[in-house]
Write a protein that holds these residues in place. Structure first.
Motif: not given
Length: 179
Positions: A49-64
């Motif tokens: 579940g955390d890895r799914v959240d990590a991919e959601r984070y990755r899709s943010d335009p300002l995410a590193s």
């Protein structure tokens, strides 16, 4: 080191293991040393579940990207008894904070906006811009000024590991800053 790929994830795993080992040694004598019981001090490893959240984070335009990769290995870090407290928020928390307060304005940074990724127990906030630079608030507020404390995710995590080590070894509080 390039902060991407399996080599970066291996580095993060090693970093997390180092933090776990230091905190475990601190916890063994914490109550005897400080006179009160310790809180929950942990590196929480990422679940599916955390890895799914990590991919959601990755899709943010300002995410590193390197921080998104970090979140695929480590979900969050909670060290309330290390120094004044050190926390790396989960990807889900970083995104929830973005939804609640928006992007954090970094007035003196080359990249003027970022995502809130962590804090101290004293209210100092850590914000990462899209390039992976980490900035810390000067005061316990998101409305004030910020200073850059690390140019890369790796540099920030290395500083954090040093702060943990110094506290556990010498009971010395290390402020994460650009000095």
């Amino acid at each position: 080191m390039a902060e991407n790929g399996e080599q970066w994830c291996d580095w993060v795993r090693h970093w997390a293991t180092d933090i776990d080992a230091a905190v475990s040694s601190m916890m063994a004598t914490f109550e005897a040393d400080y006179g009160y019981p310790a809180g929950v001090n942990e590196v929480r490893w990422a679940t599916a579940g955390d890895r799914v959240d990590a991919e959601r984070y990755r899709s943010d335009p300002l995410a590193s990207g390197p921080m998104a990769d970090f979140y695929t290995v480590v979900a969050e870090v909670s060290l309330p008894d290390v120094g004044n407290g050190i926390f790396i928020h989960s990807a889900a928390s970083a995104l929830a904070l973005r939804d609640e307060i928006g992007y954090v304005f970094l007035p003196r940074a080359d990249d003027p906006h970022g995502l809130l990724i962590g804090s101290t127990g004293g209210g100092i906030q850590f914000v990462m811009d899209w390039a992976g630079c980490v900035h810390r608030s000067i005061s316990a507020s998101l409305d004030g000024d910020f200073e850059q404390v690390a140019c890369t995710t790796e540099q920030f995590l290395t500083q954090l590991r040093y702060a943990v080590s110094e506290f556990v070894t010498d009971n010395r509080i290390v402020v994460l800053d650009n000095s």
